[in-house]
Write an enzyme that holds these catalytic residues in place. Structure first.
Site, PDB file in Angstrom:
ATOM      1  N   ASP A  56       0.851  -1.177   0.000  1.00  0.00           N
ATOM      2  CA  ASP A  56       0.000   0.000   0.000  1.00  0.00           C
ATOM      3  C   ASP A  56       0.892   1.234   0.000  1.00  0.00           C
ATOM      4  O   ASP A  56       1.881   1.296   0.724  1.00  0.00           O
ATOM      5  CB  ASP A  56      -0.889  -0.028   1.245  1.00  0.00           C
ATOM      6  CG  ASP A  56      -1.863   1.131   1.280  1.00  0.00           C
ATOM      7  OD1 ASP A  56      -2.527   1.267   2.308  1.00  0.00           O
ATOM      8  OD2 ASP A  56      -1.960   1.889   0.305  1.00  0.00           O
ATOM      9  N   SER A  57       0.537   2.212  -0.808  1.00  0.00           N
ATOM     10  CA  SER A  57       1.325   3.439  -0.870  1.00  0.00           C
ATOM     11  C   SER A  57       1.089   4.331   0.340  1.00  0.00           C
ATOM     12  O   SER A  57       1.762   5.334   0.517  1.00  0.00           O
ATOM     13  CB  SER A  57       0.990   4.210  -2.149  1.00  0.00           C
ATOM     14  OG  SER A  57      -0.369   4.634  -2.106  1.00  0.00           O
TER      15      SER A  57
END
Length: 73
Positions: free
Chosen positions: A63-64
């Site tokens: 996940d960014s």
């Protein structure tokens, strides 16, 4: 292969490398398409030549940190 050495490109045209996520995970030997092996006919040097475009897409493994948004939701 333990104690092996690098091969010249196309030196072993019947060998294949099965790859996943950009890396080798299994070797294979292509055994079909060589015709009748029990005859005195010479084996073909090329089974079939095919020009195709191969695209390898990246995979997101994390996940960014931003919010997940799908169709504005």
């Amino acid at each position: 292969i333990v104690g092996g050495r690098p091969a010249r490109p196309h030196a072993w045209p019947f060998m294949a490398s099965l790859q996943r996520r950009g890396g080798h995970f299994c070797g294979a030997t292509l055994i079909m398409g060589w015709g009748q092996l029990g005859t005195n006919r010479p084996l073909p040097s090329v089974l079939q030549e095919l020009n195709v475009t191969v695209v390898t897409a990246g995979i997101c493994f994390g996940d960014s940190g931003g919010p997940l948004v799908c169709n504005g939701l």
